[in-house]
Design a protein around this motif. Structure first.
Motif, PDB file in Angstrom:
ATOM      1  N   VAL A   3       0.852  -1.195   0.000  1.00 50.43           N
ATOM      2  CA  VAL A   3       0.000   0.000   0.000  1.00 50.43           C
ATOM      3  C   VAL A   3       0.887   1.244   0.000  1.00 50.43           C
ATOM      4  N   ILE A   7       1.017   4.175  -2.870  1.00 54.02           N
ATOM      5  CA  ILE A   7       0.711   5.573  -2.553  1.00 54.02           C
ATOM      6  C   ILE A   7       1.854   6.479  -3.017  1.00 54.02           C
ATOM      7  N   LEU A  44      -6.488   7.525  -5.057  1.00 54.22           N
ATOM      8  CA  LEU A  44      -6.518   6.585  -3.933  1.00 54.22           C
ATOM      9  C   LEU A  44      -7.824   5.793  -3.927  1.00 54.22           C
ATOM     10  N   SER A  45      -8.930   6.480  -4.166  1.00 54.44           N
ATOM     11  CA  SER A  45     -10.238   5.815  -4.207  1.00 54.44           C
ATOM     12  C   SER A  45     -10.272   4.744  -5.284  1.00 54.44           C
ATOM     13  N   PHE A  48      -7.454   1.743  -4.602  1.00 56.57           N
ATOM     14  CA  PHE A  48      -7.694   0.851  -3.465  1.00 56.57           C
ATOM     15  C   PHE A  48      -9.168   0.477  -3.305  1.00 56.57           C
ATOM     16  N   ILE A  72      -6.162   4.352   4.397  1.00 56.97           N
ATOM     17  CA  ILE A  72      -6.549   3.321   3.422  1.00 56.97           C
ATOM     18  C   ILE A  72      -6.822   2.000   4.117  1.00 56.97           C
ATOM     19  N   GLU A  76     -10.369   0.041   4.167  1.00 55.27           N
ATOM     20  CA  GLU A  76     -10.479  -1.284   3.561  1.00 55.27           C
ATOM     21  C   GLU A  76     -11.130  -2.294   4.495  1.00 55.27           C
TER      22      GLU A  76
END
Length: 77
Positions: A3, A7, A44-45, A48, A72, A76
């Motif tokens: 992750v 990012i 990001l939306s 992930f 995040i 999740e």
């Protein structure tokens, strides 16, 4: 890819030449401007598959890569 790595990759596309591993005030110091933050939220939306709401749009979540990773991972779950 972790992750964190994803990012950082997204951030480098949005704005180059920033040491994202060390920076802890991306929003507070104006390193990321409003349109860049909007792009970041969208990326990001999408990447992930999470929904970042208005309540998530606080500096603590976007000042550092660590803050973004925590947000995040929380979204999740």
């Amino acid at each position: 890819m972790s992750v964190r790595e994803e990012i950082i990759e997204i951030l480098n596309v949005i704005k180059k030449n920033v040491d994202y591993d060390k920076e802890t005030a991306l929003v507070d110091n104006g390193i990321l401007e409003s349109l860049e933050i909007v792009s970041l939220v969208n990326e990001l939306s999408d990447t992930f598959d999470v929904e970042i709401t208005v309540n998530d749009l606080v500096p603590e979540n976007f000042n550092s890569v660590d803050g973004m990773v925590e947000m995040i991972e929380r979204l999740e779950d």
